[in-house]
Design a protein around this motif. Structure first.
Motif, PDB file in Angstrom:
ATOM      1  N   GLU A 180       0.833  -1.193   0.000  1.00 15.85           N
ATOM      2  CA  GLU A 180       0.000   0.000   0.000  1.00 15.85           C
ATOM      3  C   GLU A 180       0.870   1.246   0.000  1.00 15.85           C
ATOM      4  O   GLU A 180       0.584   2.215  -0.721  1.00 15.85           O
ATOM      5  CB  GLU A 180      -0.927  -0.027   1.212  1.00 15.85           C
ATOM      6  N   ALA A 181       1.926   1.213   0.795  1.00 16.45           N
ATOM      7  CA  ALA A 181       2.850   2.349   0.801  1.00 16.45           C
ATOM      8  C   ALA A 181       3.397   2.574  -0.598  1.00 16.45           C
ATOM      9  O   ALA A 181       3.474   3.709  -1.079  1.00 16.45           O
ATOM     10  CB  ALA A 181       3.975   2.096   1.798  1.00 16.45           C
ATOM     11  N   ALA A 182       3.759   1.492  -1.254  1.00 16.64           N
ATOM     12  CA  ALA A 182       4.329   1.626  -2.597  1.00 16.64           C
ATOM     13  C   ALA A 182       3.290   2.143  -3.588  1.00 16.64           C
ATOM     14  O   ALA A 182       3.595   2.940  -4.465  1.00 16.64           O
ATOM     15  CB  ALA A 182       4.884   0.278  -3.069  1.00 16.64           C
ATOM     16  N   ARG A 183       2.059   1.695  -3.422  1.00  9.61           N
ATOM     17  CA  ARG A 183       1.013   2.164  -4.326  1.00  9.61           C
ATOM     18  C   ARG A 183       0.801   3.660  -4.144  1.00  9.61           C
ATOM     19  O   ARG A 183       0.592   4.394  -5.100  1.00  9.61           O
ATOM     20  CB  ARG A 183      -0.290   1.415  -4.056  1.00  9.61           C
ATOM     21  N   ILE A 184       0.835   4.107  -2.887  1.00 10.47           N
ATOM     22  CA  ILE A 184       0.678   5.541  -2.644  1.00 10.47           C
ATOM     23  C   ILE A 184       1.892   6.294  -3.161  1.00 10.47           C
ATOM     24  O   ILE A 184       1.785   7.409  -3.659  1.00 10.47           O
ATOM     25  CB  ILE A 184       0.442   5.789  -1.137  1.00 10.47           C
ATOM     26  N   ASP A 185       3.057   5.665  -3.060  1.00  9.39           N
ATOM     27  CA  ASP A 185       4.269   6.286  -3.599  1.00  9.39           C
ATOM     28  C   ASP A 185       4.231   6.353  -5.116  1.00  9.39           C
ATOM     29  O   ASP A 185       5.137   6.913  -5.733  1.00  9.39           O
ATOM     30  CB  ASP A 185       5.516   5.503  -3.161  1.00  9.39           C
ATOM     31  N   GLY A 186       3.235   5.736  -5.716  1.00 14.02           N
ATOM     32  CA  GLY A 186       3.094   5.889  -7.159  1.00 14.02           C
ATOM     33  C   GLY A 186       3.374   4.644  -7.965  1.00 14.02           C
ATOM     34  O   GLY A 186       3.469   4.705  -9.184  1.00 14.02           O
TER      35      GLY A 186
END
Ligand SMILES: Nc1ncnc2c1ncn2[C@@H]1O[C@H](COP(=O)(O)OP(=O)(O)OP(=O)(O)O)[C@@H](O)[C@H]1O
Ligand SMILES: [Mg+2]
Lengths: 289, 353, 301
Positions: A180-186
């Motif tokens: 999820e963090a990576a998805r938010i990071d783009g």
């Protein structure tokens, strides 16, 4: 190191128990290694020694003539190469195809999830012999018999269920908040898989690699049925060609022994080098689903 | 402008409705805290804003743009997770620069932005370490660094301090607040710790079972809780609540004890009510009502006293040090301006003091 | 700014089918389809050489009436059953020994584990060949020479129909005991040490602890290992092919071997398919049991 469960008792009793354990280990190691060692020794005997009575464990002289002969004068090199090729291609293909599926089973929610995982489990239990019969007919009709391409496709297929389960187990152990963090990071989901999950699931990839290599190297039914031309056979079947026929009799036994050793050596080497990952995967519960 | 508008948002999992209908306006630069008991849907709401959960109905807009169907990365937000969610296989610098790397910012620029964020958070010396080599507080800071490097429209925090020990939590609380004052980025922060909410928020949103119970500034919630739930959730130790009814200008508890009332009590007679007074609004006074002391807990700066009024437990917080013992009887009196009366059935506050 | 195309691409990635498509295609084309087809073929009189065939129950009728089918099934189950018992008993002994050794800090555990597991890595054909060489009654048969020296006469490990099946089981156990050992060892690691401590405080000796703590807590793992080994045993083909080719006097002819012979030696595809469906049915039955056990385990966890 702490030895929490060491029996409290007299030093003598403890030493006796330890001796007993070492005895069990010795028997286990002997039981496992003796057949291998005996055949290694046999493979170093001269053909003439095979007839000498009584037979001995050790060869008269340690010589590698049989190996040199088998490697240079027979098609074993070709068979080894076939095995390497089939194993490498199917392992790479299987992991490349299974990893995305494992990602979906680990990270996405969909209605067919459980039934599909179950089907995978069922497929894992079915003998390759069952599907090999129809496949023989299709491959014959398509002219794919004796083609490595066709065999690789089937190798990949039969290893997909186990590999998906294995990788799913390892993916599940990675906290989803990292995705999820990576998805938010783009990152897109594909990038998440490539940049976050796969690097963190390296032990899982290693385990999948080893299991696939071992399985691929040992494949028998599929190539046995789908390949007939000798120069296309993998070593797992080719070994049988070294078995003495009616005419040659005993004389070729050392060659059969040498061929067997050569056939098991690559898988064995790989195992000894990477066994840490196998044990990890086996004890980590990945196999039990 | 990066205001966040949540309009009639709904969330269901299959047949279970987690959030029936939530609306909330957050203005640009505001620090909003969602509080509520575990399982009330705070994280779900936050994750819907982030785009990590699909919304089942309604609209979410960030900076005036409806983002319902946008991927998280297209929403221009950053999020700090409870477990920090640092990439264990990347250094601190790589963690912080990851989003910029994904958006193909030139390397030199990334290094510069990371260095700047690291300086703000005091992480400069740690940039080459891996998350595994950091303490909890340092990891927390890296997670924040990763968020601020991107300079997003909105920060989202999901219980970022709950894995830290008490002392570090107080320190990080101040740091986050200071950071917000410096950056002035719209922030939505989830916690179930009401002290965090009281100390940090511009605006608190109290939730229960997927429903917003009250929205307001911290002191507004403290002074004017709209209902029993908010009254007992905000404030620590929590408000004393005594069931009873109004009779002849007094509040009479179910156990028959008389409690003083503020002036405006007309029209309340007869129906079941709840009398609320915060522990810190009770004072020792000779003209008060009598209670029996059960436990005295001196904290140093104040004394917490658990007393009994008939069947009711009553917590009192006194500034002064007292020499009372269990079993003693004393008289206490509520501050008349800080008495809350709620309807026992609906839980709503019935008089404005 | 994001273009709509990148957003659409991202949405595609939200769908599970995007991820499952490659694996699904492979399994559909090379697994599911053949599986259905083999069932269809079992209702025909198809031959490997002639292109035409009719639909009939004849294959099943012949297969079920054939006494050798029953014998083959019996051989298969004896082989699987014998392997299971030996692998479980020996695997358990090894797992306990290694577990105890680790706890006592003994040396050489890794060596033991590695050498035992090594046998599991060797291709089944090679395992068959190794044991065939080792147990031969010819002049190079070392083991038989020693037996002869000790007892006066040699043993027809591979030539005596009464013994050959046991020999095949032995080779199979040699190959697979490590797998059982590792499964059980993993199970042992998950037993909380407090259970043993409590039992010891209650006065239980080593045997009582095994009987009342180890066995009951390990039971789910044991059952799972049991089913997995059984399925592995039933599906064994390569090892027997190399070791005995089903002989002597068909004493080691397991189902897989018979399927192969029907189709590729007698060219009788219909009957081979019917036998394969029989094998499939046994596989499915075992899987069902396996799933049941898994579910029970989940509940008790
Ligand atoms: N995938 C899901 N399926 C079904 N129910 C879910 C799912 N995820 C969350 N829930 C339910 O939604 C409710 C709200 O969960 P949420 O995580 O938002 O709570 P929370 O307020 O953040 O609580 P906490 O303080 O414990 O983090 C809970 O009752 C939870 O059980
Ligand atoms: Mg939460």
């Amino acid at each position: 190191m702490t030895h929490a469960n060491v029996e409290i008792g007299s030093a003598g009793g403890r030493r006796l128990a330890n001796t007993g354990l070492y005895a069990i280990y010795a028997v286990a190691v002997l039981f496992t290694l003796f057949p291998i060692l005996a055949v290694v020794m046999l493979s170093m005997k001269q053909p003439s020694e095979v007839f000498s009575w009584p037979p001995t464990f050790l060869p008269a002289t340690l010589n590698l003539d049989t190996y040199i002969y088998v490697l240079t004068e027979t098609t074993i090199g070709r068979m080894l190469w076939n095995s390497v090729f089939l194993t490498a291609c199917s392992t790479a293909g299987c992991i490349a195809i299974s990893a995305p599926a494992a990602y979906a089973f680990s990270r996405l929610k969909f209605r067919a999830q459980k039934p599909l995982l179950l089907i995978l489990l069922v497929y894992q239990m079915i003998s390759s012999m069952v599907i090999a019969l129809p496949l023989y007919r299709y491959f014959e009709a398509l002219g794919l018999l004796d083609s490595h391409m066709g065999v690789i496709l089937v190798y990949i297929t039969v290893e997909i269920p186990f590999t998906v389960w294995l990788l799913k187990g390892f993916f599940d152990a990675i906290p989803p908040s990292l995705d999820e963090a990576a998805r938010i990071d783009g990152a897109s989901r594909l990038q998440v898989l490539r940049i976050v999950i796969l690097p963190l699931a390296k032990p899982g990839l290693a385990a999948a690699l080893i299991f696939n290599v071992i399985a691929g190297w040992s494949q028998f039914i599929i190539p046995f049925i789908l390949i007939q031309r000798a120069e296309m056979l993998p070593i797992s079947i080719g070994v049988l060609n070294f078995a003495p026929g009616q005419t040659e009799g005993e004389i070729t036994i050392p060659y059969l022994a040498a061929a067997s050793i050569i056939a098991m050596l690559p898988a064995l080497t790989m195992f000894v080098l990477l066994q840490r990952y196998i044990v990890q995967a086996l004890t980590g519960g990945a196999v039990k689903g | 402008m990066s205001q966040v508008t949540i309009a009639n948002v709904r969330k269901t999992y299959g047949s279970a409705t987690i959030i029936p209908d939530v609306s909330l306006d957050i203005s640009d630069g505001e620090f909003v805290i969602l509080v509520g008991p575990s399982g009330c849907g705070k994280s779900t709401l936050l994750r819907m804003i982030a785009g990590l959960e699909a919304i089942s109905g309604g609209d979410i807009a960030i900076g005036g743009r409806v983002v319902n169907n946008l991927q998280p990365k297209e929403r221009d937000i950053a999020m700090v997770f409870q477990n920090y969610a640092l990439y264990p296989h990347m250094t601190v610098a790589d963690n912080m620069g990851f989003s910029l790397r994904l958006s193909k910012v030139p390397k030199a620029q990334i290094a510069e932005d990371v260095a700047k964020a690291a300086k703000i958070l005091g992480l400069t010396a740690l940039l080459d370490r891996y998350p595994g080599q950091l303490s909890g507080g340092q990891r927390q800071r890296v997670a924040m660094g990763r968020a601020i490097v991107r300079n997003p429209q909105v920060f989202l925090f999901d219980e970022p301090l709950s894995n830290l020990d008490a002392k570090l939590r107080v320190q990080m609380r101040a740091e986050i607040k200071e950071l917000h004052q410096k950056l002035k980025t719209t922030t939505i922060y989830v916690t179930h710790d009401q002290i965090e909410a009281m100390t940090m928020a511009d605006k608190i949103v109290v939730m229960r079972s997927g429903v917003i119970e009250q929205i307001g500034a911290p002191l507004e919630l403290y002074d004017h809780p709209r209902n029993l739930f908010v009254a007992s959730f905000i404030g620590s130790p929590s408000m004393n609540l005594i069931h009873g009814r109004v009779e002849g200008g007094h509040f009479v508890s179910d156990g028959g004890h008389r409690l003083p009332l503020p002036r405006a009590t007309a029209g309340l007679e007869g129906r079941p009510l709840v009398y609320g007074v915060r522990p810190e609004h009770l004072a020792l006074a000779d003209d008060g009502f009598e209670v029996e002391i059960a436990v005295v807990e001196p904290t140093g700066s104040e004394s917490h006293v658990l007393a009994r009024l008939g069947d009711n437990d009553l917590t009192c917080v006194f500034r002064e040090r007292i020499t009372l013992r269990s079993g003693d009887r004393v008289r206490v009196r509520p501050e008349p301006d800080n008495i809350h009366i709620f309807d026992a059935q609906s839980g709503d506050r019935v008089i404005q003091v | 700014m994001t273009s709509t195309s990148s957003s659409a691409w991202a949405r595609v990635q939200d769908s599970p089918w995007f991820w499952l498509l490659p694996a699904g295609l492979f399994l559909l084309v090379f697994y599911t389809w053949p599986l259905l087809d083999v069932v269809r073929l079992s209702f025909t009189n198809a031959s490997l050489v002639a292109p035409d065939y009719d639909y009939t129950f004849d294959s099943y009728r012949r297969v079920l009436r054939d006494p050798s089918t029953l014998r083959t099934l019996k051989v298969t189950f004896l082989f699987a059953g014998g392997s299971v018992i030996l692998k479980l008993v020996l695997g358990m002994a090894l797992a306990l020994a290694i577990d105890a050794g680790v706890k006592r800090g003994l040396h050489g555990i890794v060596l033991v584990r590695t050498s035992v597991l090594a046998a599991w890595v060797i291709p089944g054909v090679v395992v068959g060949v190794l044991w065939k060489i080792l147990l031969s009654t010819s002049s190079h048969g070392l083991l038989n020479y020693w037996i002869q020296a000790a007892f006066g006469n040699s043993v027809g490990f591979l030539t005596d129909p009464d013994i050959a099946l046991s020999t095949a089981i032995l080779a199979n156990v040699w190959r697979g005991v490590a797998f059982t050992m590792i499964l059980l060892y993993a199970g042992l690691q998950r037993i909380p040490p407090e259970l043993y401590e409590a039992a010891r405080v209650d006065g239980a000796g080593a045997i009582a602890r095994f009987r009342f703590v180890t066995l009951p807590t390990l039971a789910p793992v044991i059952f799972i290992a049991l089913v997995l080994i059984t399925i592995g045993g039933i599906n064994t083909f390569d090892l027997i092919m190399a070791l005995t080719e089903g002989g002597p006097a068909r004493a080691t002819e397991v189902v897989g071997l018979r399927v192969y012979q029907q189709v590729f030696q007698f060219m009788n595809l219909g009957r081979g398919a019917a036998l394969a469906v029989l094998l499939l049915a046994v596989n499915l039955l075992m899987t069902l049991i396996y799933l049941r056990l898994l579910r029970i385990n989940r509940k008790t966890d």
